[in-house]
Design a protein around this motif. Structure first.
Motif, PDB file in Angstrom:
ATOM      1  N   SER A  90      38.279  21.849  47.154  1.00 23.15           N
ATOM      2  CA  SER A  90      38.810  22.834  46.217  1.00 23.15           C
ATOM      3  C   SER A  90      40.211  23.259  46.626  1.00 23.15           C
ATOM      4  O   SER A  90      40.530  23.335  47.809  1.00 23.15           O
ATOM      5  CB  SER A  90      37.902  24.064  46.189  1.00 23.15           C
ATOM      6  OG  SER A  90      38.466  25.083  45.391  1.00 23.15           O
ATOM      7  N   ASP A  91      41.036  23.564  45.619  1.00 23.20           N
ATOM      8  CA  ASP A  91      42.345  24.153  45.871  1.00 23.20           C
ATOM      9  C   ASP A  91      42.426  25.561  45.287  1.00 23.20           C
ATOM     10  O   ASP A  91      43.484  26.149  45.201  1.00 23.20           O
ATOM     11  CB  ASP A  91      43.465  23.266  45.311  1.00 23.20           C
ATOM     12  CG  ASP A  91      43.394  23.086  43.799  1.00 23.20           C
ATOM     13  OD1 ASP A  91      42.477  23.627  43.149  1.00 23.20           O
ATOM     14  OD2 ASP A  91      44.265  22.385  43.259  1.00 23.20           O
ATOM     15  N   ARG A  92      41.276  26.111  44.920  1.00 20.88           N
ATOM     16  CA  ARG A  92      41.211  27.464  44.354  1.00 20.88           C
ATOM     17  C   ARG A  92      41.287  28.499  45.474  1.00 20.88           C
ATOM     18  O   ARG A  92      40.576  28.419  46.464  1.00 20.88           O
ATOM     19  CB  ARG A  92      39.904  27.653  43.575  1.00 20.88           C
ATOM     20  CG  ARG A  92      39.825  28.968  42.818  1.00 20.88           C
ATOM     21  CD  ARG A  92      38.485  29.133  42.122  1.00 20.88           C
ATOM     22  NE  ARG A  92      37.373  29.197  43.057  1.00 20.88           N
ATOM     23  CZ  ARG A  92      37.020  30.289  43.735  1.00 20.88           C
ATOM     24  NH1 ARG A  92      37.695  31.405  43.592  1.00 20.88           N
ATOM     25  NH2 ARG A  92      35.994  30.260  44.556  1.00 20.88           N
ATOM     26  N   ILE A  93      42.158  29.476  45.302  1.00 19.52           N
ATOM     27  CA  ILE A  93      42.311  30.534  46.296  1.00 19.52           C
ATOM     28  C   ILE A  93      41.098  31.450  46.232  1.00 19.52           C
ATOM     29  O   ILE A  93      40.749  31.964  45.168  1.00 19.52           O
ATOM     30  CB  ILE A  93      43.605  31.325  46.056  1.00 19.52           C
ATOM     31  CG1 ILE A  93      44.802  30.407  46.285  1.00 19.52           C
ATOM     32  CG2 ILE A  93      43.669  32.550  46.946  1.00 19.52           C
ATOM     33  CD1 ILE A  93      46.125  30.985  45.845  1.00 19.52           C
ATOM     34  N   ARG A  94      40.450  31.635  47.367  1.00 18.00           N
ATOM     35  CA  ARG A  94      39.279  32.513  47.434  1.00 18.00           C
ATOM     36  C   ARG A  94      39.734  33.967  47.345  1.00 18.00           C
ATOM     37  O   ARG A  94      40.749  34.356  47.916  1.00 18.00           O
ATOM     38  CB  ARG A  94      38.519  32.252  48.728  1.00 18.00           C
ATOM     39  CG  ARG A  94      37.892  30.871  48.721  1.00 18.00           C
ATOM     40  CD  ARG A  94      37.434  30.357  50.049  1.00 18.00           C
ATOM     41  NE  ARG A  94      36.759  31.309  50.904  1.00 18.00           N
ATOM     42  CZ  ARG A  94      36.381  31.019  52.146  1.00 18.00           C
ATOM     43  NH1 ARG A  94      36.605  29.822  52.650  1.00 18.00           N
ATOM     44  NH2 ARG A  94      35.785  31.927  52.881  1.00 18.00           N
ATOM     45  N   SER A  95      38.963  34.772  46.631  1.00 14.68           N
ATOM     46  CA  SER A  95      39.355  36.161  46.363  1.00 14.68           C
ATOM     47  C   SER A  95      39.558  36.975  47.636  1.00 14.68           C
ATOM     48  O   SER A  95      40.408  37.861  47.657  1.00 14.68           O
ATOM     49  CB  SER A  95      38.337  36.842  45.448  1.00 14.68           C
ATOM     50  OG  SER A  95      37.071  36.901  46.077  1.00 14.68           O
ATOM     51  N   GLU A  96      38.821  36.674  48.697  1.00 17.27           N
ATOM     52  CA  GLU A  96      38.990  37.463  49.920  1.00 17.27           C
ATOM     53  C   GLU A  96      40.340  37.235  50.586  1.00 17.27           C
ATOM     54  O   GLU A  96      40.748  38.014  51.446  1.00 17.27           O
ATOM     55  CB  GLU A  96      37.852  37.225  50.923  1.00 17.27           C
ATOM     56  CG  GLU A  96      37.799  35.828  51.491  1.00 17.27           C
ATOM     57  CD  GLU A  96      36.741  34.965  50.840  1.00 17.27           C
ATOM     58  OE1 GLU A  96      36.177  34.126  51.537  1.00 17.27           O
ATOM     59  OE2 GLU A  96      36.475  35.121  49.629  1.00 17.27           O
TER      60      GLU A  96
END
Length: 186
Positions: A90-96
């Motif tokens: 994944s290249d999605r930035i994690r909310s934390e």
């Protein structure tokens, strides 16, 4: 036919503005959870400020609030946490990690001469070519986040290292998790 082209050209600037506005609204509406100020997810401080994950484990539940991390560079210093982590493939930035990125964006925006290299990394699974592309996509997603926050593109350089520079050796999930990262190198 020309009327359609004229409408498309006329709507294009509005579509861009709408996309930026929606991105800003999304970022502002996200909340954070987990993680600590140094980038580790379990409360250990191994590798803090060095851009490496050291021996800390990623994936546990850490402590700390988004407001603590987001304001950590209030005195004009580079934020301490310089590594963020990604899920598998994944290249999605994690909310934390959004407060961490916001802190870096604030630092870069208020220090116009500052430059950062976003170093993307992956774990060893997958082909070399795929991992090079994924590591660059991860760094580019961070670059986009910073850009939306007002950071000048001239302050940011993106490099994808793939699996070539692991933070942790081994074939365990903990090692893999430490290697799926983007490092801020000032």
């Amino acid at each position: 036919m020309q009327l359609k082209r004229g409408l498309k050209r006329g709507l294009k600037p509005y579509a861009r503005t709408l996309a930026v506005a929606l991105s800003l609204a999304f970022v502002a509406g996200c909340s954070s959870s987990g993680g600590t100020q140094d980038g580790s997810m379990d409360g250990s401080r191994d590798g803090a400020g060095t851009g490496t994950a050291g021996s800390s484990q990623v994936g546990g539940s850490g402590i700390g609030t988004g407001s603590e991390r987001a304001g950590q560079q209030a005195d004009g210093r580079i934020p301490e946490q310089r590594t963020i982590y990604f899920e598998y493939d994944s290249d999605r930035i994690r909310s934390e990690f959004e407060p961490v990125l916001t802190a870096h964006a604030r630092y870069l925006s208020s220090n116009g001469n500052a430059r950062v290299v976003l170093q993307g990394h992956t774990d060893e699974r997958g082909t070399r070519e795929y991992n090079m592309a994924l590591s660059e996509r991860r760094a580019r997603s961070v670059e986009r986040f910073l850009s939306v926050q007002g950071v000048s593109p001239s302050q940011v350089e993106v490099v994808g290292y793939g699996e070539e520079r692991p933070a942790a050796r081994g074939q365990s999930e903990d090692a893999y998790a430490q290697n799926r990262r983007v490092v801020f190198a000032y």
